[in-house]
Design a protein around this motif. Sequence first.
Motif, PDB file in Angstrom:
ATOM      1  N   ILE A  85       3.388  -1.015   5.387  1.00 58.17           N
ATOM      2  CA  ILE A  85       4.847  -0.996   5.285  1.00 58.17           C
ATOM      3  C   ILE A  85       5.317   0.390   5.686  1.00 58.17           C
ATOM      4  CG2 ILE A  85       4.964  -0.345   2.829  1.00 58.17           C
ATOM      5  CD1 ILE A  85       7.261  -2.432   2.628  1.00 58.17           C
ATOM      6  N   GLY A  86       6.439   0.449   6.408  1.00 62.57           N
ATOM      7  CA  GLY A  86       6.865   1.755   6.876  1.00 62.57           C
ATOM      8  C   GLY A  86       8.332   1.826   7.224  1.00 62.57           C
ATOM      9  N   ALA A  87       8.787   3.048   7.452  1.00 63.68           N
ATOM     10  CA  ALA A  87      10.168   3.293   7.854  1.00 63.68           C
ATOM     11  C   ALA A  87      10.139   4.124   9.129  1.00 63.68           C
ATOM     12  CB  ALA A  87      10.904   4.042   6.755  1.00 63.68           C
ATOM     13  N   TYR A  93      17.618   3.597  12.638  1.00 70.50           N
ATOM     14  CA  TYR A  93      16.627   3.713  11.570  1.00 70.50           C
ATOM     15  C   TYR A  93      16.320   2.316  11.061  1.00 70.50           C
ATOM     16  CZ  TYR A  93      20.645   3.126   8.490  1.00 70.50           C
ATOM     17  OH  TYR A  93      21.760   2.624   7.875  1.00 70.50           O
ATOM     18  N   GLY A  94      15.194   2.164  10.442  1.00 73.35           N
ATOM     19  CA  GLY A  94      14.837   0.829   9.973  1.00 73.35           C
ATOM     20  C   GLY A  94      13.509   0.799   9.269  1.00 73.35           C
ATOM     21  N   GLY A  95      13.028  -0.413   9.040  1.00 71.36           N
ATOM     22  CA  GLY A  95      11.766  -0.593   8.334  1.00 71.36           C
ATOM     23  C   GLY A  95      10.898  -1.632   9.014  1.00 71.36           C
ATOM     24  N   LYS A  96       9.608  -1.586   8.712  1.00 72.09           N
ATOM     25  CA  LYS A  96       8.655  -2.506   9.321  1.00 72.09           C
ATOM     26  C   LYS A  96       7.652  -2.978   8.280  1.00 72.09           C
ATOM     27  CE  LYS A  96       8.478  -0.231  13.784  1.00 72.09           C
ATOM     28  NZ  LYS A  96       7.695   0.702  14.586  1.00 72.09           N
ATOM     29  N   ILE A 130      13.263  -4.463  10.932  1.00 74.07           N
ATOM     30  CA  ILE A 130      14.720  -4.486  10.956  1.00 74.07           C
ATOM     31  C   ILE A 130      15.188  -3.099  11.364  1.00 74.07           C
ATOM     32  CG2 ILE A 130      15.249  -6.316   9.275  1.00 74.07           C
ATOM     33  CD1 ILE A 130      15.492  -4.072   7.163  1.00 74.07           C
ATOM     34  N   PHE A 170      18.892  -0.522  12.190  1.00 72.60           N
ATOM     35  CA  PHE A 170      20.345  -0.341  12.100  1.00 72.60           C
ATOM     36  C   PHE A 170      20.773   0.819  12.998  1.00 72.60           C
ATOM     37  CE2 PHE A 170      18.597  -1.802   8.114  1.00 72.60           C
ATOM     38  CZ  PHE A 170      19.364  -2.927   7.846  1.00 72.60           C
ATOM     39  N   TYR A 189      16.801  -7.703  13.892  1.00 70.45           N
ATOM     40  CA  TYR A 189      15.508  -7.962  13.278  1.00 70.45           C
ATOM     41  C   TYR A 189      14.612  -8.531  14.358  1.00 70.45           C
ATOM     42  CZ  TYR A 189      15.586 -13.105  13.049  1.00 70.45           C
ATOM     43  OH  TYR A 189      15.560 -14.438  13.363  1.00 70.45           O
ATOM     44  N   LEU A 206      -2.470   6.092   5.152  1.00 69.78           N
ATOM     45  CA  LEU A 206      -1.199   6.668   5.592  1.00 69.78           C
ATOM     46  C   LEU A 206      -1.244   6.923   7.101  1.00 69.78           C
ATOM     47  CD1 LEU A 206       1.472   7.929   4.421  1.00 69.78           C
ATOM     48  CD2 LEU A 206       0.280  10.118   4.484  1.00 69.78           C
ATOM     49  N   LEU A 244       6.698   6.510   9.598  1.00 70.13           N
ATOM     50  CA  LEU A 244       5.616   6.769   8.655  1.00 70.13           C
ATOM     51  C   LEU A 244       5.285   5.444   7.980  1.00 70.13           C
ATOM     52  CD1 LEU A 244       4.287   9.461   7.804  1.00 70.13           C
ATOM     53  CD2 LEU A 244       5.760   9.442   5.803  1.00 70.13           C
ATOM     54  N   VAL A 256       2.512   3.101   5.221  1.00 72.01           N
ATOM     55  CA  VAL A 256       1.505   3.121   4.166  1.00 72.01           C
ATOM     56  C   VAL A 256       0.782   1.781   4.170  1.00 72.01           C
ATOM     57  CG1 VAL A 256       1.153   3.329   1.686  1.00 72.01           C
ATOM     58  CG2 VAL A 256       2.964   4.627   2.774  1.00 72.01           C
ATOM     59  N   PHE A 257      -0.535   1.808   4.086  1.00 72.69           N
ATOM     60  CA  PHE A 257      -1.312   0.570   3.980  1.00 72.69           C
ATOM     61  C   PHE A 257      -1.438   0.161   2.516  1.00 72.69           C
ATOM     62  CE2 PHE A 257      -2.546   1.912   8.152  1.00 72.69           C
ATOM     63  CZ  PHE A 257      -2.913   0.762   8.819  1.00 72.69           C
ATOM     64  N   PHE A 258      -1.409  -1.128   2.265  1.00 71.10           N
ATOM     65  CA  PHE A 258      -1.628  -1.588   0.888  1.00 71.10           C
ATOM     66  C   PHE A 258      -2.266  -2.961   0.878  1.00 71.10           C
ATOM     67  CE2 PHE A 258       2.420  -3.316   2.084  1.00 71.10           C
ATOM     68  CZ  PHE A 258       2.570  -4.493   1.386  1.00 71.10           C
ATOM     69  N   PRO A 290      21.640  -0.533   3.496  1.00 73.57           N
ATOM     70  CA  PRO A 290      20.346  -0.654   4.202  1.00 73.57           C
ATOM     71  C   PRO A 290      19.387   0.458   3.810  1.00 73.57           C
ATOM     72  CG  PRO A 290      22.184  -0.875   5.730  1.00 73.57           C
ATOM     73  CD  PRO A 290      22.786  -0.463   4.423  1.00 73.57           C
ATOM     74  N   LEU A 348      15.539   0.255   2.329  1.00 72.96           N
ATOM     75  CA  LEU A 348      14.394   0.949   2.929  1.00 72.96           C
ATOM     76  C   LEU A 348      13.634   1.761   1.893  1.00 72.96           C
ATOM     77  CD1 LEU A 348      15.699   2.211   6.353  1.00 72.96           C
ATOM     78  CD2 LEU A 348      13.970   0.494   5.871  1.00 72.96           C
ATOM     79  N   MET A 358      11.681  -0.468  -0.132  1.00 75.32           N
ATOM     80  CA  MET A 358      10.502  -0.955   0.583  1.00 75.32           C
ATOM     81  C   MET A 358       9.364   0.060   0.523  1.00 75.32           C
ATOM     82  SD  MET A 358      12.143  -2.708   3.954  1.00 75.32           S
ATOM     83  CE  MET A 358      10.626  -2.831   4.878  1.00 75.32           C
ATOM     84  N   LEU A 359       9.745   1.353   0.627  1.00 76.66           N
ATOM     85  CA  LEU A 359       8.715   2.396   0.606  1.00 76.66           C
ATOM     86  C   LEU A 359       8.083   2.540  -0.770  1.00 76.66           C
ATOM     87  CD1 LEU A 359       9.828   5.322   2.882  1.00 76.66           C
ATOM     88  CD2 LEU A 359       7.813   3.892   3.052  1.00 76.66           C
ATOM     89  N   PRO A 362       4.676  -0.292  -2.264  1.00 78.74           N
ATOM     90  CA  PRO A 362       3.210  -0.198  -2.378  1.00 78.74           C
ATOM     91  C   PRO A 362       2.776   0.903  -3.320  1.00 78.74           C
ATOM     92  CG  PRO A 362       3.940   0.785  -0.345  1.00 78.74           C
ATOM     93  CD  PRO A 362       5.173   0.318  -1.048  1.00 78.74           C
ATOM     94  N   THR A 376       0.825   0.819  -5.703  1.00 79.30           N
ATOM     95  CA  THR A 376      -0.602   0.795  -6.009  1.00 79.30           C
ATOM     96  C   THR A 376      -1.364   1.704  -5.055  1.00 79.30           C
ATOM     97  OG1 THR A 376      -0.681  -1.188  -4.686  1.00 79.30           O
ATOM     98  CG2 THR A 376      -0.746  -1.486  -7.066  1.00 79.30           C
ATOM     99  N   ALA A 377      -0.858   1.801  -3.803  1.00 79.63           N
ATOM    100  CA  ALA A 377      -1.529   2.653  -2.829  1.00 79.63           C
ATOM    101  C   ALA A 377      -1.406   4.118  -3.221  1.00 79.63           C
ATOM    102  CB  ALA A 377      -0.932   2.421  -1.448  1.00 79.63           C
ATOM    103  N   TRP A 378      -0.251   4.484  -3.808  1.00 76.84           N
ATOM    104  CA  TRP A 378      -0.035   5.877  -4.189  1.00 76.84           C
ATOM    105  C   TRP A 378      -0.723   6.205  -5.509  1.00 76.84           C
ATOM    106  CZ3 TRP A 378       2.782   8.701  -0.695  1.00 76.84           C
ATOM    107  CH2 TRP A 378       3.546   7.964   0.229  1.00 76.84           C
ATOM    108  N   TRP A 406      -4.053   7.920  -5.511  1.00 78.08           N
ATOM    109  CA  TRP A 406      -4.107   9.346  -5.184  1.00 78.08           C
ATOM    110  C   TRP A 406      -3.650  10.183  -6.369  1.00 78.08           C
ATOM    111  CZ3 TRP A 406      -0.704   8.930  -0.192  1.00 78.08           C
ATOM    112  CH2 TRP A 406      -1.352   8.088   0.725  1.00 78.08           C
ATOM    113  N   LYS A 416     -10.700  -3.424   5.387  1.00 73.67           N
ATOM    114  CA  LYS A 416      -9.593  -3.619   6.320  1.00 73.67           C
ATOM    115  C   LYS A 416     -10.031  -4.684   7.303  1.00 73.67           C
ATOM    116  CE  LYS A 416      -6.937   0.646   6.597  1.00 73.67           C
ATOM    117  NZ  LYS A 416      -6.567   1.825   7.388  1.00 73.67           N
TER     118      LYS A 416
END
Lengths: 219, 249
Positions: free
Chosen positions: A60-62, A78-81, A96, A98, A126, A184, A215, A217-219, B2, B6, B9-10, B13, B15-17, B20, B66
Amino acid sequence: MENRTKYLFLTGFCLAQVMAFTPNVFAAEESDRDDRPLIEPDVKPVPVDEALIDTENFEIGAFVGVLNIEDFESSMVYGGKLTYHLSESFFFEAGIGFAEGGETSFENLAGNVQVLADGERDYQYYNINLGYNILPGEAFLTENYAFNTNFYLIAGAGATDFGGDTRFTLNAGAGYQILLTDSLSIHLGVRQHYYRIDVVGAEKTSMNTEISSGLSVFF
Amino acid sequence: MPIAILILMLCLPVTAWAGWLWGDDEPAPRAQVVEPFVVWRTGPAVGYPVFHSSEKGEWLSLLQRKTGWMKVRDDKGREGWVAVAAIAQTRDATGEMVNLSVPDLEAFSNRTLESGLMMGEFEGASVISGYGGWWFTPNLAAELWGSQVLGSASEILMVNANIVHQPFPHWRVSPYFTLGAGHIWVDPKATLAVPEERDNPIAHAGLGLRVYITDRYFIRAEFKDYKVFTSRSTNEEATEWKIGLSIFF
């Protein structure tokens, strides 16, 4: 090789020991033998539970960048993925974004004319895409320190809400991903968005170039 | 607004942080290599170079997974990535087989959940759809769909629930039939002279095909015939075809 040598020497040594002591051991009473180890190990063996192994297939990222909206100047975008990695090569991405359209040259030159109302200049999109990691690799920061990287191609479709209507939008592009750690990563990307629009005269294909960095982050 | 989404959304996760911030207390599960050797790569793909290998009998800590790759650490603290398939038949500390799951055709036949994205044409206009499905028997599933149709004259949103029947669940190429009902919202383009918003119940019948590819994913293609129940004297009919990629669990 080293292991092999050790193995040979140790087996030889053990055999010699066994030969030297065996008669004494057998001479003792059979019933007195104690099979328990001298020191009981304190650690209990733990079975592997697959569910406890951390699986990191989602990302997940921005992102933030510049979007050139055809006829309507360039704007910050700007947006998110949200990404799901299907395999080492393929991934799904939903995004998405904007931005805000500026003024057309016609509006600037003619003065008091407005092609779009203010609310219609809000640009939102989107898309859902399929990506392919075509060039996985490593980028060396120093002689001994490397980051894993991916160069990927990506394409998909979605919708763009701009100029008072929602339009079917195709997009294609490429990106470079640098994994700072296994969880990351930094993305640098270029994307071209295509849709049909008739806000300024005849209907035409609008081509909008987006350059962004993000940026994730994997989860 | 929006921006708030965002940020949210950040934060998801966490659990990922957390790992650390507080460190992982639990020791990683360990497994013993039973293949003659396994090769280590610097990253989770065959494109990364091999830099080390473990021989039979060595113990590896399993750190994270992965896609089809497992990050491992050996007793000397070295870390690298090995293919899950290469260590799938390994032993854990109790001597039991670990049997790490590698999704295959059998897993595809026994799936209980699936989800996917599809694109195609709805009465000449582009359609984008997403769905989720639950298999309550090997032959029957319930699905929920959301679709957006973007045409030159209107924007359509559609929600459908349907039942899917596949007669041959064990086939790699598996055909299916479907029946369902839902609701449609038609929003004409702003530039049209007389915009008329409508929303109507719909029902549909369709047939399609699933083709298992590899790992956890398959291609799905389908054709559906929709009946739109209008308040006017005649009902409308619409046809749709779509193709897309799905994953299963």
